[in-house]
Structure formats: structure tokens, C-alpha cells
Design an enzyme around this catalytic site. Structure first.
Site, PDB file in Angstrom:
ATOM      1  CE  LYS A 136      36.295  41.334  43.959  1.00 34.86           C
ATOM      2  NZ  LYS A 136      37.295  40.325  43.628  1.00 34.86           N
ATOM      3  NE  ARG A 173      41.757  44.223  40.415  1.00 39.21           N
ATOM      4  CZ  ARG A 173      40.472  44.533  40.388  1.00 39.21           C
ATOM      5  NH1 ARG A 173      39.713  44.310  41.445  1.00 39.21           N
ATOM      6  NH2 ARG A 173      39.936  45.055  39.305  1.00 39.21           N
TER       7      ARG A 173
HETATM    8  C1  7PM Z   1      31.842  43.724  39.408  1.00 40.39           C
HETATM    9  C2  7PM Z   1      32.161  42.549  40.057  1.00 40.39           C
HETATM   10  C3  7PM Z   1      32.781  44.617  39.019  1.00 40.39           C
HETATM   11  C4  7PM Z   1      33.459  42.273  40.326  1.00 40.39           C
HETATM   12  C5  7PM Z   1      34.084  44.357  39.300  1.00 40.39           C
HETATM   13  C6  7PM Z   1      34.404  43.172  39.928  1.00 40.39           C
HETATM   14  C7  7PM Z   1      39.623  40.860  40.824  1.00 40.39           C
HETATM   15  C8  7PM Z   1      40.282  41.153  39.639  1.00 40.39           C
HETATM   16  C9  7PM Z   1      38.273  41.953  39.574  1.00 40.39           C
HETATM   17  C10 7PM Z   1      40.307  40.109  41.835  1.00 40.39           C
HETATM   18  C11 7PM Z   1      42.179  40.066  40.333  1.00 40.39           C
HETATM   19  C12 7PM Z   1      36.183  43.992  41.274  1.00 40.39           C
HETATM   20  C13 7PM Z   1      35.779  42.891  40.337  1.00 40.39           C
HETATM   21  N1  7PM Z   1      38.385  41.392  40.784  1.00 40.39           N
HETATM   22  N2  7PM Z   1      41.554  40.774  39.396  1.00 40.39           N
HETATM   23  N3  7PM Z   1      39.422  41.844  38.865  1.00 40.39           N
HETATM   24  N4  7PM Z   1      41.580  39.739  41.528  1.00 40.39           N
HETATM   25  N5  7PM Z   1      43.436  39.662  40.132  1.00 40.39           N
HETATM   26  O1  7PM Z   1      35.543  44.057  42.346  1.00 40.39           O
HETATM   27  O2  7PM Z   1      39.785  39.771  42.907  1.00 40.39           O
HETATM   28  O3  7PM Z   1      37.024  44.823  40.968  1.00 40.39           O
HETATM   29  S1  7PM Z   1      36.862  42.732  38.951  1.00 40.39           S
END
Ligand code: 7PM
Length: 286
Positions: free
Chosen positions: A226, A260
Site C-alpha cells: 500500500k 492480507r
Molecule cells: C488499490 C487500492 C487496489 C487498494 C487495491 C487496494 C483491504 C481489503 C483491499 C484491506 C480488507 C489492496 C486494496 N484492502 N480488505 N481490500 N482489508 N479486509 O491493497 O486492507 O488490496 S483492496
């Protein structure tokens, strides 16, 4: 701590959380596996899931909606076409817990029917019908904190006290879940790193991991690749592994349960070291 999961054949499976575990991220958005047609996409996604299981993932998190800041909404039909075939395939072929990353009640229902075991909702079951779907399905749910909506959440996030406000939000959603008929022991909490938070707010939350144990519920941490890492270290997504592992090491030491991540093998190694060190500590967590 443990989670009781019902499989779609009706048997009960236990997910042991006494040691921290890895949830591998499987994005099935067109930008991830599309080139080469639908069969190729399904096959490539399955191979990635297989590798994540071999690398130590105990859960595979399947998402068909990009929550990237500024991403466009995905229709119900499109989301179902993306996630249902891969859930069916993984459920038939691999011995792994499947979570469905969605906010839509109909996707939750069809994903669980197809073989998923856990609902992961970045909107914390606030969309129409989602609380009822989760209650009817009687599966564990991960509820995440987000300030604002994915399209605008990174425009000037604002808190008086980020940790206190995230805790208050999670308390309110726990209450809503229980009121809807979701069992308390089915709730997983997530501070929502990067979802309407500045770099300082994200690191404040990470440093405050122990605060989230006041609920006595499993805590899920999602920091993998991130911007909080990239913005601190001034690097792009391909260079964020070490930063993510450092975050995982700290959160695991502080007792977080589920990680995750994209980089399963590396994270599983870090968690194994943290778990080993925990065995040698005088005061042990449960
Ligand atoms: C762009 C920005 C693409 C952010 C994908 C993301 C989480 C999640 C995501 C989290 C839970 C990523 C995120 N992040 N579900 N889904 N917790 N529970 O980096 O932090 O995968 S999407």
C-alpha cells in the site's frame, strides 16, 4: 482464538488463530488476468491460488471489484462473472478457506453457495441487504473501517483521533451485526489501512494494534504494497515488500491474527519467526 467455518457440504472446519495466518490476495479484476481470454484468465487465477496455498496461505481472498481510489463501480453481473467460476474451481480443487471480497449482498449469497467460507467487506456490511445476507449465510464476516468512499477517500482524510474514531466505528458496526443476527464469534475486525487515511494516520493505527484487542475478536491487517509504505519509503509498488514485512512483523508481535497480503511466502516466513519468538516470551498472548 479460532473461527468456526461451515463448508458448503455442511461440515464444520476450524480456522486456528492461535498463531498469525496469511490471507493471500487473488484479484480477479480485468487488469489482473484478462489478456488471453476467459479460460486463460481462470487458469492463471487458479495457478496463482495454488501457489499461494503451497506458499502457506490459509485463506484466499477473492475480489472482483477494484476498490482502488477513483476506480469505477462494477455491476452485479460483472462481479459475479469474475468471482463465481474461480470460487467453484478453488473450492473443488484446493483445501483452503475462501473469502469473498465484496460489498454486494447478491455476490455474498452466490459466492457462499459456490463454496466461499468468509465474507470480507470493505464497506462493513453497510450496503443494501448486506447485513441480512451475512446473517442469513451465518458465515464469518470481516468488517473494515473506511472514511468516505473509494473514489474520494484520499482527498484530505480528517480525524481528531484516528484510533478512537476507528474503534468507535467498529463498535457501532459490531452492534449492527449483532442486532441483525450475526454471531459475535463470527466477526473479524480490520482498521482499513489506506481507506481514507494519511500516512501519519495509517502508522498511528498500526502502532495502536493492541488497542483493537479490546473487542476480543480476530484482527485482520491489510498493508501489503500500500501507499503508506510507498509514501514513507518513496518507492513504487514493486519495491514495497520489505516495508510490508516490517509492518507485518510489528502487527503480529502485537497480536494481530490475519495478514492480507500479495507476498504469501515471505509473509508466512515472518509470521513463523514471530510465532517462534512468542513461544519464548514470559507473558504469552492466547
Ligand atoms: C488499490 C487500492 C487496489 C487498494 C487495491 C487496494 C483491504 C481489503 C483491499 C484491506 C480488507 C489492496 C486494496 N484492502 N480488505 N481490500 N482489508 N479486509 O491493497 O486492507 O488490496 S483492496
Amino acid at each position: 482464538m479460532q473461527l468456526n467455518l461451515t463448508t458448503n457440504s455442511g461440515s464444520v472446519k476450524i480456522l486456528d488463530l492461535t498463531q498469525p495466518i496469511v490471507m493471500g490476495i487473488l484479484n480477479v479484476t480485468p487488469d489482473s488476468f484478462s489478456d488471453g481470454g476467459q479460460y486463460h484468465a481462470l487458469d492463471a487465477a487458479f495457478k496463482q491460488a495454488e501457489k499461494m496455498v503451497a506458499d502457506g496461505a490459509k485463506i484466499i481472498d477473492i475480489g472482483g471489484e477494484s476498490t482502488r481510489p477513483g476506480a469505477s463501480a462494477v455491476s452485479l453481473e460483472e462481479e459475479l462473472i469474475r468471482v463465481i467460476p474461480i470460487i467453484k474451481l478453488i473450492s473443488a480443487q484446493l483445501d483452503v478457506v475462501i473469502s469473498i471480497d465484496t460489498s454486494k449482498a447478491q455476490v455474498m449469497r452466490q459466492a457462499i453457495a459456490a463454496g466461499a467460507h468468509i465474507i470480507n467487506d470493505v464497506r462493513a456490511l453497510q450496503e443494501e441487504g448486506a447485513l441480512q445476507a451475512a446473517a442469513d449465510l451465518a458465515v464469518p464476516v470481516c468488517i473494515m473501517h473506511m472514511q468516505g468512499q473509494p473514489s474520494t477517500m484520499q482527498n484530505a482524510p480528517c480525524y481528531q483521533d484516528v484510533t478512537a474514531e476507528v474503534v468507535a466505528f467498529l463498535q457501532q458496526r459490531i452492534d449492527a451485526c449483532i442486532h441483525a443476527g450475526i454471531k459475535r464469534e463470527h466477526i473479524i475486525l480490520d482498521p482499513g489501512f489506506g481507506f481514507g487515511k494519511t500516512l501519519e494516520q495509517n502508522f498511528q493505527l498500526l502502532a495502536d494494534t493492541p488497542v483493537f484487542h479490546q473487542f476480543d475478536l480476530p484482527v485482520l491487517i491489510g498493508v501489503s504494497r500500500k501507499s503508506m509504505i510507498g509514501n514513507l519509503l518513496h518507492c513504487d509498488e514493486s519495491q514495497r515488500l520489505a516495508g510490508g514485512l516490517a509492518c507485518a512483523s510489528r502487527a503480529a508481535t502485537d497480536g494481530a491474527h490475519i495478514f492480507r497480503v500479495h507476498d504469501v511466502r515471505e509473509t508466512a516466513d515472518v509470521l513463523a519467526i514471530v510465532a517462534q519468538l512468542a513461544k519464548h516470551r514470559v507473558s504469552k498472548r492466547d
